[in-house]
Design a protein around this motif. Sequence first.
Motif, mmCIF file in Angstrom:
data_model
loop_
_atom_site.group_PDB
_atom_site.id
_atom_site.type_symbol
_atom_site.label_atom_id
_atom_site.label_comp_id
_atom_site.label_asym_id
_atom_site.label_seq_id
_atom_site.Cartn_x
_atom_site.Cartn_y
_atom_site.Cartn_z
ATOM 1 N N SER A 13 0.819 -1.203 0.000
ATOM 2 C CA SER A 13 0.000 0.000 0.000
ATOM 3 C C SER A 13 0.861 1.266 0.000
ATOM 4 C CB SER A 13 -0.933 0.009 1.212
ATOM 5 O OG SER A 13 -1.685 1.198 1.238
ATOM 6 N N ILE A 14 1.926 1.255 0.780
ATOM 7 C CA ILE A 14 2.812 2.420 0.808
ATOM 8 C C ILE A 14 3.401 2.671 -0.572
ATOM 9 C CG2 ILE A 14 5.055 3.221 1.667
ATOM 10 C CD1 ILE A 14 4.289 1.930 4.387
ATOM 11 N N LEU A 15 3.775 1.601 -1.261
ATOM 12 C CA LEU A 15 4.396 1.743 -2.579
ATOM 13 C C LEU A 15 3.385 1.985 -3.702
ATOM 14 C CD1 LEU A 15 7.059 -1.108 -2.279
ATOM 15 C CD2 LEU A 15 7.406 1.357 -2.010
ATOM 16 N N SER A 16 2.196 1.410 -3.595
ATOM 17 C CA SER A 16 1.230 1.475 -4.699
ATOM 18 C C SER A 16 0.189 2.571 -4.558
ATOM 19 C CB SER A 16 0.458 0.161 -4.820
ATOM 20 O OG SER A 16 1.304 -0.926 -4.829
ATOM 21 N N ASP A 17 -0.201 2.867 -3.344
ATOM 22 C CA ASP A 17 -1.341 3.755 -3.113
ATOM 23 C C ASP A 17 -0.945 5.151 -2.661
ATOM 24 O OD1 ASP A 17 -2.833 1.454 -3.611
ATOM 25 O OD2 ASP A 17 -2.925 0.939 -1.489
#
Length: 129
Positions: A94-98
């Motif tokens: 989530s940190i990397l994608s969102d």
Amino acid sequence: MEFEFPTEFGEQLAFGAAAFTALAGFVIMFAPGLAMRVFGLASRGERREGFSEVRSMGGFYLGLGLGAFVLAQPLIYTAFGAAFAMAAFARIVSILSDKGSTYLNYLLLVVQAIIAALPLLYVFGFFQT
């Protein structure tokens, strides 16, 4: 069934992680508004499904923590640690994608990683007495 506090240091750490999870689940389940504010979530207008989802997640944490806390078996601690390891991995995704690179997400990632590591390190024999 008798309740016994663990005597080994590693198991005490795993036990503590389970107890912390159960306590957090209890708070989230019975105070979802507070939990939503802490996590930066909000319910929209007339729709109250957010509270149901947060309460449900609190119940899951409570059940998972109590299960590990009460049963205190290596396989239960393995499942407990693996569940939190996957939750930490999902938070990284989530940190990397969102675009979720926030202080709260990093703090919760560290908390989830610690909760995952304590029972897994105990089960795999990294804490020797």
